[in-house]
Every structure is written in structure tokens, then in C-alpha cells.
Design a protein around this motif. Structure first.
Motif, PDB file in Angstrom:
ATOM      1  N   GLN A 125       3.669  20.971   1.304  1.00 21.64           N
ATOM      2  CA  GLN A 125       4.478  19.928   1.919  1.00 21.64           C
ATOM      3  C   GLN A 125       3.721  18.609   1.875  1.00 21.64           C
ATOM      4  O   GLN A 125       2.518  18.570   1.616  1.00 21.64           O
ATOM      5  CB  GLN A 125       4.825  20.292   3.360  1.00 21.64           C
ATOM      6  CG  GLN A 125       3.610  20.511   4.250  1.00 21.64           C
ATOM      7  CD  GLN A 125       3.987  20.933   5.659  1.00 21.64           C
ATOM      8  OE1 GLN A 125       5.152  21.107   5.998  1.00 21.64           O
ATOM      9  NE2 GLN A 125       2.988  21.084   6.514  1.00 21.64           N
ATOM     10  N   LEU A 126       4.432  17.529   2.124  1.00 20.64           N
ATOM     11  CA  LEU A 126       3.773  16.224   2.152  1.00 20.64           C
ATOM     12  C   LEU A 126       4.585  15.251   2.990  1.00 20.64           C
ATOM     13  O   LEU A 126       5.782  15.462   3.235  1.00 20.64           O
ATOM     14  CB  LEU A 126       3.584  15.675   0.733  1.00 20.64           C
ATOM     15  CG  LEU A 126       4.839  15.339  -0.079  1.00 20.64           C
ATOM     16  CD1 LEU A 126       5.115  13.851  -0.039  1.00 20.64           C
ATOM     17  CD2 LEU A 126       4.677  15.777  -1.520  1.00 20.64           C
ATOM     18  N   MET A 127       3.914  14.196   3.416  1.00 22.23           N
ATOM     19  CA  MET A 127       4.577  13.145   4.180  1.00 22.23           C
ATOM     20  C   MET A 127       4.387  11.829   3.442  1.00 22.23           C
ATOM     21  O   MET A 127       3.257  11.420   3.167  1.00 22.23           O
ATOM     22  CB  MET A 127       4.005  13.035   5.593  1.00 22.23           C
ATOM     23  CG  MET A 127       4.644  11.912   6.406  1.00 22.23           C
ATOM     24  SD  MET A 127       4.138  11.909   8.157  1.00 22.23           S
ATOM     25  CE  MET A 127       2.400  11.503   8.008  1.00 22.23           C
ATOM     26  N   SER A 128       5.495  11.185   3.109  1.00 26.98           N
ATOM     27  CA  SER A 128       5.449   9.877   2.463  1.00 26.98           C
ATOM     28  C   SER A 128       5.459   8.814   3.550  1.00 26.98           C
ATOM     29  O   SER A 128       6.484   8.571   4.185  1.00 26.98           O
ATOM     30  CB  SER A 128       6.650   9.698   1.529  1.00 26.98           C
ATOM     31  OG  SER A 128       6.637   8.406   0.954  1.00 26.98           O
ATOM     32  N   ILE A 129       4.326   8.205   3.779  1.00 26.49           N
ATOM     33  CA  ILE A 129       4.192   7.254   4.885  1.00 26.49           C
ATOM     34  C   ILE A 129       5.008   5.991   4.634  1.00 26.49           C
ATOM     35  O   ILE A 129       5.515   5.365   5.565  1.00 26.49           O
ATOM     36  CB  ILE A 129       2.703   6.929   5.114  1.00 26.49           C
ATOM     37  CG1 ILE A 129       1.972   8.223   5.512  1.00 26.49           C
ATOM     38  CG2 ILE A 129       2.513   5.853   6.188  1.00 26.49           C
ATOM     39  CD1 ILE A 129       0.480   8.119   5.575  1.00 26.49           C
ATOM     40  N   ASN A 130       5.181   5.608   3.384  1.00 28.20           N
ATOM     41  CA  ASN A 130       5.943   4.397   3.064  1.00 28.20           C
ATOM     42  C   ASN A 130       7.428   4.557   3.353  1.00 28.20           C
ATOM     43  O   ASN A 130       8.100   3.608   3.718  1.00 28.20           O
ATOM     44  CB  ASN A 130       5.754   4.027   1.594  1.00 28.20           C
ATOM     45  CG  ASN A 130       4.334   3.598   1.303  1.00 28.20           C
ATOM     46  OD1 ASN A 130       3.459   4.437   1.186  1.00 28.20           O
ATOM     47  ND2 ASN A 130       4.094   2.304   1.221  1.00 28.20           N
ATOM     48  N   ASN A 131       7.953   5.762   3.174  1.00 23.43           N
ATOM     49  CA  ASN A 131       9.383   6.000   3.386  1.00 23.43           C
ATOM     50  C   ASN A 131       9.664   6.427   4.825  1.00 23.43           C
ATOM     51  O   ASN A 131      10.229   7.488   5.083  1.00 23.43           O
ATOM     52  CB  ASN A 131       9.889   7.070   2.409  1.00 23.43           C
ATOM     53  CG  ASN A 131       9.782   6.613   0.974  1.00 23.43           C
ATOM     54  OD1 ASN A 131      10.094   5.476   0.661  1.00 23.43           O
ATOM     55  ND2 ASN A 131       9.313   7.481   0.102  1.00 23.43           N
ATOM     56  N   VAL A 191       0.869  -1.175   0.000  1.00 24.91           N
ATOM     57  CA  VAL A 191       0.000   0.000   0.000  1.00 24.91           C
ATOM     58  C   VAL A 191       0.906   1.225   0.000  1.00 24.91           C
ATOM     59  O   VAL A 191       1.696   1.423   0.921  1.00 24.91           O
ATOM     60  CB  VAL A 191      -0.928   0.035   1.235  1.00 24.91           C
ATOM     61  CG1 VAL A 191      -1.791   1.296   1.198  1.00 24.91           C
ATOM     62  CG2 VAL A 191      -1.804  -1.205   1.288  1.00 24.91           C
ATOM     63  N   VAL A 192       0.805   2.023  -1.045  1.00 17.66           N
ATOM     64  CA  VAL A 192       1.590   3.252  -1.147  1.00 17.66           C
ATOM     65  C   VAL A 192       0.742   4.390  -0.592  1.00 17.66           C
ATOM     66  O   VAL A 192      -0.352   4.650  -1.088  1.00 17.66           O
ATOM     67  CB  VAL A 192       1.983   3.538  -2.611  1.00 17.66           C
ATOM     68  CG1 VAL A 192       2.741   4.855  -2.709  1.00 17.66           C
ATOM     69  CG2 VAL A 192       2.820   2.389  -3.166  1.00 17.66           C
ATOM     70  N   MET A 193       1.252   5.055   0.448  1.00 16.88           N
ATOM     71  CA  MET A 193       0.461   6.079   1.132  1.00 16.88           C
ATOM     72  C   MET A 193       1.232   7.387   1.258  1.00 16.88           C
ATOM     73  O   MET A 193       2.442   7.387   1.469  1.00 16.88           O
ATOM     74  CB  MET A 193       0.062   5.596   2.532  1.00 16.88           C
ATOM     75  CG  MET A 193      -0.776   4.344   2.553  1.00 16.88           C
ATOM     76  SD  MET A 193      -1.108   3.790   4.253  1.00 16.88           S
ATOM     77  CE  MET A 193      -2.084   5.157   4.873  1.00 16.88           C
ATOM     78  N   ALA A 194       0.484   8.486   1.147  1.00 17.57           N
ATOM     79  CA  ALA A 194       1.094   9.802   1.344  1.00 17.57           C
ATOM     80  C   ALA A 194       0.027  10.800   1.770  1.00 17.57           C
ATOM     81  O   ALA A 194      -1.110  10.740   1.301  1.00 17.57           O
ATOM     82  CB  ALA A 194       1.769  10.277   0.066  1.00 17.57           C
TER      83      ALA A 194
END
Length: 217
Positions: free
Chosen positions: A184-190, A175-178
Motif C-alpha cells: 500500500q502507499l499514501m500519496s501525500i500530494n493528492n 514537492v512530490v511526496m509519497a
């Protein structure tokens, strides 16, 4: 510290790191394909790693060390050159990795997923569609924006005044999530890495206007 011990330690560290990444990849593969995965299997996997894999890794390190020292590589000049190279390789790899991690990139890169196993996309925890073409259109729109990784201290945690949305692209294996906001943004996977939008603000209104055409919105 004598030659053999130093060389053995360096080779062992290399092999342990290599073994860790291979083991992690195998572990993630099986967790994604075995439906009834549980904590018992996790314990078995850890036992196999500690009791079997690590001893084999150390054994191979010892054999490699012995083999190197038996050859001309044991000569002083060649030996110290080899040690220096082995010590600098991780530094170079780490430096290149950091440069790549903090370089400006397309937002699309943070939303990469396995297109062959696509299942559905969710926006703000609501299922948007299973139509892959619809998702591609949204991702292509977002691809025009450039982002750059920032430190935690540079992240503005007060997003109450910013318009944004959460996207989840689900495939068979991941699941790729952001969480994406205007600037701005937050990449939950990274690991929850934070990014600033270089050429923002992102036109969030376009996204909401677009998803209005789907049943759940």
C-alpha cells in the motif's frame, strides 16, 4: 422559481466554479515564484477575489442569462432542454472523474513531476541526489507496479510490520511526496489519498540496495 432565476443560478454556479479553478491556478503560480510571499499577500488575494472577481462573475452571469432569454432559447421546450443539459454536465463530469480516480494506474503516475525544473530527490528525509538520471531509474523501477485508490477505512494504518520508505521529488515549483510500502502507499500530494498495490508486493529491498550507492546512505 421562474425561468430567469433558475438559469441565472445555474450559470452563476458554473462561472463561480470556473473562476475558482482559474484563481487557484494563478494563486499557486505566484506563491511558487514569489519568494517573500506572506499572510498579508494572502489577505490581499482574498479581498481581490471577494470584492472584484466575484462581483464581475455575477455580473457576467446576469448578462448571459438576459442574452439567452432574449433569444429563442427562452421557448419552453428549448429552455428545459438547456436546463437539463446544464444540470447533467456536472454529474457526468463527476462520474467520469470518479471512474478515472479509482481506476488501476501505474505507480509512476503518482510520482509525476516537472522534469525540466527538477532539483533533488530525498528518501526518508535524507537527500539522495541531484542527478536526474538516478531518479528516473528509481521511478522506472516503481512504474512496474499497478496501484488502485482505496477508501480511508480500507487503509491499514498499522505499517509497523511493513517495510517502506518515503520519497520526495523536489522541483522549483513543487514537492512530490509519497509514503510507499510493500502492499500500500499514501500519496501525500493528492490530499493524502490511499492506494493499494495491485500486483505487489513492491520490492522495497531493491530501493534500499539502490540508494546505498549514494553518499548520504
Amino acid at each position: 422559481m421562474n425561468k430567469s432565476k433558475l438559469l441565472f443560478i445555474i450559470i452563476t454556479l458554473y462561472l463561480v466554479v470556473f473562476t475558482f479553478f482559474i484563481s487557484k491556478s494563478i494563486y499557486l503560480f505566484f506563491t511558487a515564484h514569489i519568494e517573500k510571499w506572506n499572510s498579508v499577500i494572502d489577505i490581499i488575494a482574498i479581498v481581490i477575489l471577494v470584492v472584484i472577481v466575484l462581483p464581475i462573475t455575477i455580473f457576467i452571469s446576469e448578462k448571459l442569462t438576459t442574452s439567452i432569454l432574449k433569444r429563442k432559447l427562452a421557448e419552453k421546450k428549448i429552455y428545459y432542454t438547456l436546463i437539463t443539459v446544464l444540470m447533467f454536465i456536472p454529474i457526468i463530469v463527476f462520474s467520469v472523474s470518479m471512474l478515472n480516480e479509482y481506476k488501476t494506474k501505474s505507480l509512476k503516475e503518482l510520482l509525476e513531476y516537472d522534469k525540466s525544473s527538477f532539483e533533488a530527490v530525498f528518501v526518508n528525509h535524507q537527500k539522495m541526489t541531484e542527478d536526474h538520471q538516478a531518479v528516473k531509474k528509481m521511478v522506472e523501477f516503481l512504474s512496474q507496479y499497478q496501484v488502485k485508490k482505496i477508501n480511508d477505512r480500507d487503509w491499514n494504518s498499522d505499517v509497523s510490520k511493513e517495510t517502506g520508505f518515503m520519497i520526495e521529488i523536489r522541483t522549483e515549483n513543487e514537492v512530490v511526496m509519497a509514503s510507499i510500502y510493500e502492499n500500500q502507499l499514501m500519496s501525500i500530494n493528492n490530499n493524502g489519498d490511499y492506494y493499494k498495490v495491485v500486483n505487489g508486493p513492491i520490492e522495497i529491498r531493491w530501493v534500499y540496495d539502490y540508494i546505498k550507492g549514494f553518499d548520504n546512505f
